[in-house]
Design an enzyme around this catalytic site. Structure first.
Site, mmCIF file in Angstrom:
data_model
loop_
_atom_site.group_PDB
_atom_site.id
_atom_site.type_symbol
_atom_site.label_atom_id
_atom_site.label_comp_id
_atom_site.label_asym_id
_atom_site.label_seq_id
_atom_site.Cartn_x
_atom_site.Cartn_y
_atom_site.Cartn_z
ATOM 1 N N CYS A 58 0.826 -1.208 0.000
ATOM 2 C CA CYS A 58 0.000 0.000 0.000
ATOM 3 C C CYS A 58 0.859 1.255 0.000
ATOM 4 O O CYS A 58 0.385 2.344 -0.298
ATOM 5 C CB CYS A 58 -0.893 0.053 1.235
ATOM 6 N N ASN A 322 -2.732 -8.765 7.147
ATOM 7 C CA ASN A 322 -2.050 -8.863 8.442
ATOM 8 C C ASN A 322 -2.909 -9.564 9.478
ATOM 9 O O ASN A 322 -2.417 -10.375 10.262
ATOM 10 C CB ASN A 322 -1.665 -7.464 8.935
ATOM 11 N N TRP A 451 -22.685 18.785 16.038
ATOM 12 C CA TRP A 451 -23.222 17.532 15.488
ATOM 13 C C TRP A 451 -22.195 17.035 14.493
ATOM 14 O O TRP A 451 -22.009 17.625 13.430
ATOM 15 C CB TRP A 451 -24.556 17.756 14.758
#
Lengths: 468, 468
Positions: A58, A322, A451
């Site tokens: 990655c 993993n 919020w």
């Protein structure tokens, strides 16, 4: 009889574990098994056909792009470190056959061509995935690269350093595609992304992919959607010079293929191991290959259970690999662990744009036979008045009647990506959007509006579910 | 009989809602009730003793520190906006008595002194909290400030602008204390924080507070722990000039008190409404005051159920107040909603240090009769090789035997604070740390190591629970 086989029989109290594949899943499994059982109890032989072990695939786009300057920074554990822990690691050695009946694997030294059989008591398949290579003229030309392995990354980087190109074309607009677009921009290229779908990031619904599309264009990336690559043109030296679609031709000094991967399961298939609809190995929750008590599989070569849809999926992602390795190593080492499944979480970025998803897209929900409501809201990463507050779009899917959360997609800037974890945990817990409206999330003006954007979406989704 | 009462009786088909307190909880309740019932059905009268409505008290430190330049940016909805939606808002009007038997409240105009009774059908108490003022000489001197209300913030800012001080002392090292320390550093002051506890941030365990302590000193803040303020010294004009503890004297041109708040429930207590052990109003889950069918209460004046310990707590936090208001307004307006409780999530920062917690500290767990294991791990915000990866410490508490997650504390830099949301959702769902090890969290190198720090802590905690 090979030396390996005699070695095993000469020490009959000791079992032998054979691991095929030396990256995340395979070496995690080997390391964890070694932690639980010392060399006196368990011999571990690991085969890897490449040059490297335990690296972050990655991380390749960031190495290619220059954010990471040293290749070795991507390597979590070197071959020497594995060997120092008592793992018999055989690099540049490709397993060519699994003989399940006789519990042995056939391997070939890539450089010398030497071949041998190695017997096993327990076997772990961690053969990974292979990039899909388009079957078209020019696909194997010089200057055309995949970015699946560290070896691939090194080759691409060599091309970028050696040639002085201006034009880069990325084929495919998924995670790898957009990350490579960023990498190539960072390298100073004019970047075109050619995408078969109607919008980039087909792991999102098209309405959310549209936001990625707009942001990529804002970054100077040329985004071509609904485009089928028909061939790659080469010059007299056999180097790629252009990408041709049904409509147009795009000059290319380098081409990166990011059109997805398939499980690398040729060996497993030839050995008669069970594969699923996506071509990945099928395992139980302990990562044991179905029907085979002494064979495990994990990482990019397996299918995993999607806890939201109840169906099997193929997801190539280091974090799963993993976890699989950890579970397999624990079980091989005599412990007990399971991998219950995934909810489909993924995050990515292209420059400062963060892209995240978890759970089901609209089409996934339909395919799973679920009826749903969707809401899309706009909010900000921090309190609107706080410096650096940036806009964020959250799309949420909830099941009709039950109100169960089905999925969340987020596109925004800083703070957008990892917010998806809230929804990932809620999905795992089977929460309804109504329950989510009461979640006690971290609030302070530098971190969130009063919020949180995820709560705003949950409130709106809950209202929609109630009224229908 | 007051005009208000006659008005009500002259329109007997219409109910009257009276709201006491015009900030987050009160005005959210009023607004939500108005959304559900128009002026023909419901008259809404709201009393607020200050000058402002619906503002972000949590934003005051950032306004004082200069990150937010306009006071009005903190105001979510002005008095005029509320009035335009048909809410009869009476600013600078203090309610002095609640007559539960006759369903009326007595109010006094702060400026004119005019008094009147207003009857109600439904009543909402949103009287907030009051800062604890130390009972000592000099506590009311000029230059000594609380930062509870927008009026307080304005007065502090006036002091900072008017005087040209060098030394600021913050009394208290909780959220307000550390945020005000940052604000005063941003204003160019030499800042001393005087703290009664052994470490700052007593909402964390002391071992985690220690990390905050070290980071604050690294920012140039003088941190004085185990210090009891005995008096404040003033000059001849009655202005504060020093803070005196049992051990030392600290010069102070300005003093900010951040030693916590108590529920503002004098009115409620006098009216015989039920208060809890922390002095807050007790409600049911619909936020109705226990034993009173037509009285609701929310925000900083109530106690809330801690879902982890099963006990009542007092937490003054805008995000809860907004949720309470939403729930109350829905119920008052004829709908149905509940606030199930909290898990105790809070995030804060001091300069670039992020501090987060959720669930129980060790002492909370002990007080609740729970036995637990703790682990503390070090990880990074991003993949270790990715630019900007910063260290992060995660402490996790899990119950013995069951392995249920009890709490998480995180101290780190960018990306540390909101990671606590993962644990907040897991706590709400009652997950075990073993279950958490399999969470499908967002992973990509710019966002997280391949094992998210929260997963690393969960793995270690799960292993500890298993082995005991």
């Amino acid at each position: 009889m090979s030396m390996s086989e005699s070695a095993r029989q000469g020490n009959s109290g000791r079992e032998r574990l054979v691991v095929i594949g030396g990256d995340a899943a395979g070496m995690s499994a080997a390391s964890q098994a070694r932690r639980l059982k010392g060399p006196d109890e368990l011999e571990i032989v690991a085969f890897e056909r490449g040059h490297f072990t335990s690296y972050s695939a990655c991380g390749i786009p960031y190495w290619v792009g220059g954010d990471v300057t040293e290749r070795d920074a991507l390597i979590a554990r070197t071959p020497e470190e594995h060997r120092a822990r008592g793992i018999d690691l055989r690099l540049r050695t490709e397993v060519t056959e699994i003989d399940v009946a006789r519990q042995r694997v056939h391997a070939r030294d890539v450089d010398s061509g030497a071949e041998s059989w190695t017997s096993y008591d327990k076997l772990v398949l961690a053969t990974g995935a292979r990039p899909i290579r388009p079957d078209m003229p020019g696909a194997d030309a010089e200057g055309v690269h995949g970015v699946q392995t560290l070896d691939d990354g090194q080759e691409l980087l060599d091309t970028l350093t050696r040639t002085r190109g201006r034009h880069a074309v990325v084929v495919g607009a998924g995670y790898i595609g957009v990350e490579m677009a960023e990498a190539l921009i960072n390298r100073g290229y004019l970047v075109t992304v050619v995408n078969r779908g109607s919008e980039p990031m087909s792991t999102l619904d098209p309405d959310m992919g549209r936001l990625v599309h707009e942001a990529m264009e804002g970054l100077g990336i040329t985004m071509v959607n609904d485009a089928e690559v028909t061939k790659l043109l080469t010059d007299d030296d056999g180097r790629v010079r252009a990408v041709v679609t049904q409509d147009a031709e795009y000059p290319a000094d380098v081409v990166v293929l990011g059109i997805g991967v398939r499980p690398e399961t040729g060996l497993a298939e030839a050995a008669g191991l069970p594969l699923g609809a996506h071509g990945g190995l099928l395992t139980d929750l302990a990562m044991r290959v179905r029907g085979h008590a002494n064979i495990w599989a994990g990482g990019d070569c397996v299918e995993v259970l999607d806890l939201v849809s109840g169906q099997e999926r193929h997801i190539a992602l280091g974090t799963h690999a993993n976890k699989h390795g950890q579970v397999i190593g624990t079980n091989v080492g005599g412990g007990y662990a399971t991998f219950p499944g995934v909810v489909g979480t993924a995050v990515s970025k292209v420059c400062d744009l963060e892209i995240a998803r978890t759970g089901l897209r609209e089409k996934d929900a339909r395919r799973a036979g679920l009826q749903y409501e969707t809401v899309t809201i706009e909010s900000t990463s921090r309190a609107g008045y706080y410096p650096g507050a940036s806009p964020m779009t959250v799309k949420m899917l909830a099941e009709r009647r039950t109100g169960r959360l089905l999925g969340v997609q987020i596109v925004g800037r800083e703070g957008a990506g990892k917010r998806v974890d809230i929804a990932a945990v809620a999905l795992t817990a089977g929460m309804t959007v109504e329950q989510m409206t009461a979640l006690d999330l971290g609030y302070a003006p530098p971190f969130s509006p009063v919020w949180d954007p995820v709560l705003v979406a949950a409130r709106k989704a809950a209202a929609k579910v109630r009224n229908l």
